[in-house]
Structure formats: structure tokens, C-alpha cells
Design a protein around this motif. Structure first.
Motif, PDB file in Angstrom:
ATOM      1  N   ILE A 104       0.844  -1.205   0.000  1.00  0.00           N
ATOM      2  CA  ILE A 104       0.000   0.000   0.000  1.00  0.00           C
ATOM      3  C   ILE A 104       0.877   1.253   0.000  1.00  0.00           C
ATOM      4  O   ILE A 104       0.547   2.274  -0.616  1.00  0.00           O
ATOM      5  N   LEU A 105       2.039   1.146   0.651  1.00  0.00           N
ATOM      6  CA  LEU A 105       2.963   2.275   0.752  1.00  0.00           C
ATOM      7  C   LEU A 105       4.033   2.250  -0.345  1.00  0.00           C
ATOM      8  O   LEU A 105       5.019   2.982  -0.287  1.00  0.00           O
ATOM      9  N   GLY A 106       3.825   1.346  -1.314  1.00  0.00           N
ATOM     10  CA  GLY A 106       4.789   1.253  -2.421  1.00  0.00           C
ATOM     11  C   GLY A 106       6.081   0.581  -2.026  1.00  0.00           C
ATOM     12  O   GLY A 106       7.151   0.895  -2.559  1.00  0.00           O
ATOM     13  N   GLY A 107       5.981  -0.339  -1.085  1.00  0.00           N
ATOM     14  CA  GLY A 107       7.191  -0.994  -0.618  1.00  0.00           C
ATOM     15  C   GLY A 107       7.040  -2.492  -0.501  1.00  0.00           C
ATOM     16  O   GLY A 107       6.088  -3.085  -0.998  1.00  0.00           O
ATOM     17  N   GLY A 108       7.964  -3.098   0.189  1.00  0.00           N
ATOM     18  CA  GLY A 108       7.945  -4.544   0.382  1.00  0.00           C
ATOM     19  C   GLY A 108       8.893  -4.916   1.497  1.00  0.00           C
ATOM     20  O   GLY A 108       9.745  -4.126   1.910  1.00  0.00           O
ATOM     21  N   GLY A 109       8.744  -6.123   2.018  1.00  0.00           N
ATOM     22  CA  GLY A 109       9.611  -6.588   3.084  1.00  0.00           C
ATOM     23  C   GLY A 109       9.171  -7.956   3.550  1.00  0.00           C
ATOM     24  O   GLY A 109       8.389  -8.628   2.885  1.00  0.00           O
TER      25      GLY A 109
END
Length: 855
Positions: free
Chosen positions: A818-823
Motif C-alpha cells: 500500500i505504501l509502495g514498498g515490500g519486506g
């Protein structure tokens, strides 16, 4: 009987010059071969006409060859057939426009059948010739019955160096191992069975093939023959498998001792014994000759062979390094013929052990992955899994293919290549040869016209000379130059690049008008010393050739390299072997075999050892002697270097004795200060030291001194350590103050309950969010917590779970996009980053919705 020695002495008695086995890496690397794969390779330039015919025009050798990479690759068959090997010895005799079919056939027959030599029974011998070679057919009838001579077509009995060039028919000699041993459908002359074993191939180079396929008779036809040493040894010992001869059985027996089970040819695991016995030889020879384990090129082929052997050891139940323990047995068997094996045994063992330790760390998990995928495989093994075996577990592709071949399963090679391309990890062909235009230059003509020019640079750096020949930038002979090109002088003070020492520069002053020609570099072509020049000069000009002043600095660095080599052996041990060097006027670089990085203490000891020898002002002496006397004197020789019958031995007292054609200081005191500037790794088992001496060392001292003064000024303290310690205390104090300030402003996190589970989803401005999550876990019996923190226009996210069904890694993977990220992360803790801080509220809502759904 010593078949190798008998063969060589036989042909020496026929007027052939004995040539030692050339290095496995072609010395004159033209980019076409990864390894020497046939006995004629060292003589290739003579056969192609690029080098003049030697005197005498006939030669004999026992050449070590490797076929395990590139076009000629026997690796897949090794261990599973009676006669395929990665490394083998080829006994050969060669004629360069001298004798031809009549003589070579007579020589071969005499050696094979005479009671003085092999004494093979005639009723076991068969001969093949090309179907159109009536000449060879008639000659053979003088030696063997007509009904034992068979004719075959181009596929079986015509040899060519390439699509164009020298070629011709060939004649092969076969030995019948007996119908009582081999009686399958393919066990006939010309069949694929093992009954009729080819032992000697006689190639008659009598044509030149043009691009349109036309065969033109050569004015001086030549001979190239090859006899398989391992095959003939097996025949003479009365065994039907090369691996059962005295050449291989010592390794197989040694392996049986380590495994705890003697070798049994009928056992299902017998191929593993043969694979290891073979691969021990090729790996040892390559390591001894300076090839090291690597991710590409020749070093990668070495790694493939080694890891294939390790995997077969694993199949035999071995779970720790074992190959290096077999090197002593190899030295016992082959060390007398190839003395460098015993000289470099310690280095071979160190490199092998390191590679074995690395692969044994991953092989078990890799095999588990392989077997798990195998259970799901019907006909084609997943290429993506093969890539994971390669990329993560260090399984070379052909090792996986080898394992699949044993199961009768194919590999999805397209899938493997797709993964390889996607991760940009495809192995590159790092074994590129020179490929220079020089390969097609007019050097042969010059050499035949003028012979070798005289190098006078050992005694003087200036001399008068005559311009014998000139070459343009494309290495074509010209009468005059006005610009760039190459000059061939009657005698020259310019050292040609060789043995790690760069080529000399300088000037030519024309005696007729005192004009100058700049010498840019000096190199060797066909053993001739040519200098690259820029200026105006003509053939027959009389010149004064002068080497520039940088030569003195080059000599200092070259002599320091010899001392460094000796110092490393003194400090680290005799396993140290040179793997490459560079000596110019600014620095030296020395590559050497060693399994691990040097400690600061070891580097200091080596540096001190070298400087001690310099301080003693030991004079340098040079003697020219036979190669045998040089070895007796303890001189070290390097692979990849060409040595003649007479060699230069450069001695620096008892500190260093090496074979070397380079130039050196007269006294070690001339080297001045020696400083090691860097130590690093080049590849597995190979380290590199960079160092400076003389003017460059003084410049390095001044640079370090200037740097120290800048540090003092920056720290505002004449004692840098005191200044640094003061700054460390200040930083420690500031950190403590910052921690106190952050604690005072730390946001209070309030938990709410969902079905009895404490949950927190919130944004915090300050503090370490990982520590905040740990504190929340310690404060609650169960909790699922996710925190967001802005970092500029980006976001840090972390979450934790304690005694809840929520898995932190899954939770964060659902929210981070949703925040344009990943992890990702573990079940109890995970973290991620995001690129869009404007969507934190949306992400918080989604995180809470996720909890409500899961709980």
C-alpha cells in the motif's frame, strides 16, 4: 616397462628432438582453445606456417592434455567408460615437412611390434586408412596382411585443423582385446564397442583446404601422430579398463581405504571410484600449473571437475574433505616425471581443501532440494530449481545434469537459462585469448629473413643499431614509417614485456639527421624483440637506441617482487606459488596461492623480511646454465613461461633464486624502502599483494604523512589517538542526551483488544520502532503490533507478534505494498520500507482490518 620413456627414446634415436610437455593452458593463446587438448597443439604455429620450421624438422613429446571444457569435452563420459579421461598423456612424433607416410608407418610398426619395445602380437593388430588413400594402403601391406587393413570415409579417417587450412587423411592402429571379453553387437572393426581399441592415430597433413572446399596438395606435407599412453599401458598390463592399470589403481585403492570399502568393479558405486581417481589428476595438474578455482573461464572448469568429484565422494559416504588427502599418492605415482607436482604439493592440497570445505557446507542441503524436486518430477526437471542449486548451493549446471542423467531425466534448460538471464548471473567466457591482429602479421617473414635480434639490455641501456624491418599498425611489413608502427632492430637495449615486467620505452635517434623517434612499448613476437614506435624512420636507418630512466624503477620493483615471493614462502610456508605478477615503474603486484587472507601481523613480518634483505645490501648475481643445473641449484620456475635449453638464474644471495629473463638491480640496497600497500583476494585460494618501493615508496610515505597532518588539523590535536578518543567520549555523551530527550517525547502506545488479543497499530514520530515493539511485547502477555514512522518522504514499517495467531511476516507483506514498498521477516518480527508516506493512514486502516479478519 616405462612405456613413456621407451617411446621418447625410440624417436630420439630416429633423429627427433625431445620437447617437454607444454603447460595445459596454451602459452601462445590465440583464443581458440581453453586447454591443450592434443599433442600437436604446442606445434600448431609451425603446422599453420605462422612459425618457421625448427631444426631438426622432427619432434617427439609426451604431452599432458585436458578435455573437459569447450568443444572437446569428455567430462560426461569419465568414470562410465573404460577409456575416457579429463586428463591424459598423448605420446606423439611429428614431422614438419621432413619425412612422410613411408617413414611414419615404418616407425609406428617397429615400435608397436618389435620385441625391444611394445612387442604387441601382430594377430591382435588392425589398421584403417582413408578410402581414397591408396598410397597408405600400399605401404601398410609391407607390414601387415592386406585383410587386416580396412578403408573408411572422411568421418573416420580424415583429419582437419578447422574448416580451412592444413588437413589430410589419417591411418589408425587398433588392438583387438578379444572376442572372449567383448562380443556385443558393436564389437566389430568400425563399431562403437570396446573390443577393437584405437591406440595410435597417424595424421598425414598433405592438403590445404580453401573456403570453397578445394584441396590443394602442400609442397611439404607433414606428420602429426598421437598414441594414448593410458590405453597402451592398460594393454601391456593385461587389463581391459584403463582405470584398472597401475596408472589409476593407486588412487582407487587409497580411496577405498578412506571409504572403508575396497573397490569392486561389479558394485553399483564403482563409477564413483573411477571418477574421483580421474578428477584427482586433472585438478592437481591444473592447480600445480597456476589455474585456480573461479566463477568463470578455466577456473570454473576446474571447479566443475572438483565439485563433480566431491559429489561422488559424498555418494560413497564421505562427509568431509578427502581429495586433498590423495595428493601425496599422486606425487608418488607421477612426481618423478612431473617434478612440479611434488614441488607444489602443499599448495595443491591447501587449495583443494578450501574448495572441498566450501562445497561440503552446501552439498547436503542441495541434494535434499534436488531429491525433493525429483520426487515431483516425471520426465523434465524444473529449470528454476536447477538454477537455485547453481546459484545458492554451488552446484555447477553439468553436475545437476550428471545427477539427472543417472535417473534418466531431462532438464528444462530453457527455464534454467531464463533464470540465469533474469538475475544477470550467466557465466562469461573469461578464458578469452589474445585474438590480436599480431597473429596474422608478417613476423614469420622477418624471422626467416633476419633471425632473432640480439638483446643487449642486461649490460647497457643504450646502443647503436640498424633498422632491419618495419611493420605498420596492422603488423604488415613496410619500407618506411611516418607515424605509428613497429621497428625491428639488429640489436636492442629495450626489454620486451615478459614475466610480469612491462616493456621498455625510450627513444631512437637517427644518426643521419639527429631526429628522434619515440619508443612507446616493447613486446615479443615469435621470440623476436620489437618496439612500438611513433615517428619517421626507414629500413636501413642507423640509430642510437636509448632506454628511458623509468627502467631503473622497473628493475627495483621487479627485484622487490622476487624478494616478496621469497618472503611469503619464509613467513607462510613453501605452499606459496606465484599465480601472476606485474612490475612497472610505479608499483608491483604479486598474485600467489594461499587459502586465506593474511593477518596484519603476517603482512608486517613479510614486509620486515624484505626490508631486512634490502638493508643487507646483498649483491645480485646472474648465471646462465642448463635447465637441469638450474633446478639442482634450487631455482624456482613459473608455469606459462617459455624456457630454452639454457636459462638465466637470478640470485640474491641465499634470499632468492629464480629463473628469470627480466632485468634487475645490481645490489638490493638500490631498491630502497619497500612498503606493502594492499592485500586482497583474487579468486578462491589466490591472494594478491600490491606494494611500492624506491621513489614510489617515498611518495607513499609523504602521502601518509600529509594525511596524518590533515587528521591532526581536523581533530585539533597533535596526538590523533587522543583526539579520536575525545570525540568518541563526546559522541557517547551526546547519544545519552539524545536517548533521554527521545524518552521524554516518546509517544505512549495504547493497546485495544480483539477477541482477547492485545493489538496496536499506530504511527510514531521518534524513537527506535524495533525497541518500541520489544517494549510492547514485554508489557503484554499477548500482542500484535505494527508501527509506522516517516523518514522524509519514505516510511519505515515494523511489526511483531507474541502469543497470537498473527504471523508478522505475512502481515507486513499484506500492508507494505500500500505504501509502495515490500519486506518480510519471521513469524514474531518483520520489517519493511515504503516509498509513499502520504498513504500511512490508508495502511493503518488496512492493518487493523487484517487483524479483525484474522482474529
Amino acid at each position: 616397462m616405462d612405456i613413456r620413456q621407451q617411446f621418447l627414446e625410440f624417436f630420439q634415436s630416429k633423429g627427433h628432438k625431445l620437447y617437454p610437455s607444454s603447460p595445459l593452458v596454451p602459452i601462445d593463446d590465440d583464443g581458440t582453445l581453453m586447454f591443450v587438448n592434443a599433442g600437436m597443439v604446442p606445434f600448431k604455429s609451425i603446422f599453420t606456417g605462422d612459425a618457421p620450421i625448427p631444426n631438426p624438422p622432427r619432434a617427439t613429446s609426451s604431452q599432458t592434455c585436458i578435455r573437459a571444457g569447450g568443444k572437446h569435452n569428455d567430462l560426461d563420459n569419465v568414470g562410465y567408460t573404460a577409456r575416457h579421461h579429463t586428463l591424459f598423456e598423448m605420446l606423439g612424433n611429428f614431422s614438419f615437412g621432413d619425412y612422410f607416410k613411408e617413414e611414419v608407418i615404418a616407425y609406428a610398426w617397429e615400435f608397436i611390434t618389435s620385441p625391444k619395445y611394445l612387442n604387441l602380437p601382430i594377430d591382435r593388430l588392425w589398421v584403417t586408412v582413408h578410402e581414397d588413400d591408396d598410397e597408405a594402403y600400399e605401404i601398410w601391406q609391407k607390414h601387415i596382411a592386406k585383410d587386416r587393413i580396412m578403408r573408411f570415409d572422411d568421418k573416420e579417417n580424415f583429419w582437419a585443423m578447422g574448416d580451412t587450412g592444413a588437413c589430410g587423411p589419417c591411418s589408425e592402429i587398433f588392438y583387438d582385446q578379444g572376442e572372449e571379453h567383448f562380443n556385443g553387437e558393436e564389437d566389430y572393426m568400425g563399431g562403437e564397442g570396446d573390443r577393437f581399441l584405437e591406440i595410435w592415430n597417424l595424421v598425414f597433413m598433405q592438403y590445404e583446404r580453401s573456403e570453397d572446399g578445394t584441396l590443394t596438395p602442400l609442397p611439404k606435407p607433414s606428420i602429426d601422430t598421437g598414441m594414448g599412453f593410458e590405453r597402451v599401458a592398460a594393454i601391456k598390463e593385461g587389463v581391459l579398463n584403463n582405470y584398472h592399470s597401475s596408472i589409476f589403481m593407486p588412487y582407487i585403492n587409497k580411496l577405498g581405504e578412506m571409504v572403508g570399502t575396497p573397490y569392486d568393479y561389479e558394485a553399483s558405486n564403482s563409477a564413483s571410484y573411477r571418477v574421483i581417481a580421474d578428477h584427482l589428476r586433472s585438478c592437481s595438474f591444473l592447480l600445480a600449473q597456476g589455474v585456480n578455482f573461479d566463477k568463470e573461464g578455466r577456473g570454473y572448469v576446474l571447479r566443475r571437475i572438483m565439485r563433480r568429484a566431491i559429489r561422488h565422494g559424498y555418494l560413497l559416504g564421505l562427509r568431509e574433505p578427502f581429495m586433498y588427502k590423495m595428493v601425496d599418492t599422486l606425487v608418488e605415482v607421477m612426481g618423478e616425471q612431473y617434478t612440479y607436482l611434488s614441488e607444489r604439493a602443499a599448495s595443491i592440497k591447501a587449495s583443494m581443501k578450501l574448495e572441498e570445505e566450501r562445497f561440503f557446507k552446501t552439498i547436503e542441503e542441495g541434494i535434499k532440494l534436488f531429491n525433493a524436486e525429483l520426487e515431483k518430477t516425471d520426465k523434465v526437471f524444473d529449470g528454476a530449481v536447477a538454477f537455485k542449486l547453481y546459484d545458492t548451493y554451488g552446484f555447477p549446471l553439468d553436475l545437476t545434469e550428471d545427477m539427472l542423467r543417472e535417473k534418466g531425466i531431462k532438464l528444462d534448460i530453457e527455464g534454467f537459462n531464463a533464470k540465469m538471464d533474469a538475475q544477470k548471473a550467466q557465466s562469461k567466457a573469461g578464458w578469452k585469448g589474445t585474438g590480436e591482429a599480431a597473429a596474422t602479421g608478417d613476423f614469420k617473414t622477418i624471422k626467416e629473413s633476419f633471425g632473432l635480434n640480439e638483446f643487449v639490455g642486461y649490460e647497457q641501456t643504450e646502443c647503436e643499431a640498424t633498422v632491419l624491418a618495419l611493420l605498420d599498425e596492422n603488423f604488415k611489413q613496410v619500407k618506411a614509417l611516418d607515424g605509428h608502427g613497429w621497428v625491428y632492430l639488429s640489436k636492442t637495449p629495450f626489454y620486451a614485456e615478459s614475466g610480469g615486467q612491462v616493456g621498455d620505452r625510450g627513444t631512437l635517434v637517427l644518426k643521419k639527421d639527429q631526429s628522434q623517434v619515440e619508443v612507446l612499448d616493447t613486446k615479443k613476437f615469435l621470440e623476436m624483440n620489437l618496439s612500438e614506435v611513433k615517428g619517421k624512420v626507414a629500413v636501413c636507418d642507423q640509430v642510437v637506441a636509448t632506454v628511458d630512466a623509468r627502467r631503473r624503477e622497473i628493475e627495483r620493483h621487479h627485484s622487490a617482487t622476487h624478494l616478496l615471493h621469497a618472503g611469503l614462502r619464509a613467513v607462510l610456508g613453501d605452499h606459496i606459488a606465484q599465480a601472476g605478477s606485474l612490475n612497472d615503474d610505479k608499483r608491483l603486484r604479486f598474485d600467489f596461492s594461499h587459502p586465506q587472507a593474511l593477518s596484519a601481523e603476517e603482512l608486517a613480518k613479510v614486509e620486515a623480511w624484505v626490508n631486512d634483505k634490502i638493508a643487507r645490501a646483498i649483491p645480485r648475481t646472474t648465471e646462465v646454465m642448463s635447465i637441469e643445473d638450474a633446478k639442482k641449484a634450487g631455482a624456482m620456475a613459473l608455469f606459462g613461461e617459455k624456457y630454452g635449453d639454457r636459462v638465466r638464474v637470478v640470485s640474491m644471495g641465499d634470499a632468492s633464486v629464480e629463473l628469470c629473463g627480466g632485468t634487475h638491480v645490481n645490489n638490493l640496497a638500490e631498491i630502497g624502502l619497500f612498503m606493502i600497500t594492499k592485500e586482497s583476494g583474487v579468486s578462491a585460494g589466490v591472494r594478491r599483494i600490491e606494494a611500492v618501493c624506491s621513489q614510489s615508496a617515498r611518495a607513499e610515505v609523504n602521502r601518509l604523512r600529509q594525511g596524518m597532518e590533515e587528521i591532526k588539523a581536523t581533530l585539533k590535536n597533535q596526538n590523533p589517538l587522543q583526539g579520536i578518543n575525545r570525540l568518541k567520549e563526546e559522541i557517547k555523551s551526546l547519544k545519552s542526551e539524545l536517548k533521554t530527550a527521545l524518552s521524554a517525547t516518546k509517544k505512549s502506545l495504547s493497546a485495544q483488544e480483539i477477541n482477547g488479543i492485545n493489538v496496536i497499530v499506530d504511527e510514531v514520530e521518534t524513537g527506535d520502532i524495533k525497541n518500541l515493539i520489544d517494549e510492547a511485547k514485554n508489557s503484554h502477555p499477548n500482542i500484535a503490533i505494527m508501527l509506522f514512522q516517516k523518514k522524509g518522504d519514505k516510511v519505515m514499517i515494523a511489526c511483531g507478534s507474541k502469543e497470537t495467531p498473527i504471523k508478522a511476516g505475512d502481515w507486513i507483506k499484506a500492508i507494505a505494498p500500500i505504501l509502495g514498498g515490500g519486506g518480510g521477516g519471521r513469524a514474531d518480527f518483520a520489517q519493511a520500507g515504503g516509498r509513499d508516506a502520504s498513504k500511512i493512514n490508508e495502511a493503518k486502516a488496512a492493518a487493523m482490518a487484517y487483524l479483525e479478519e484474522q482474529l
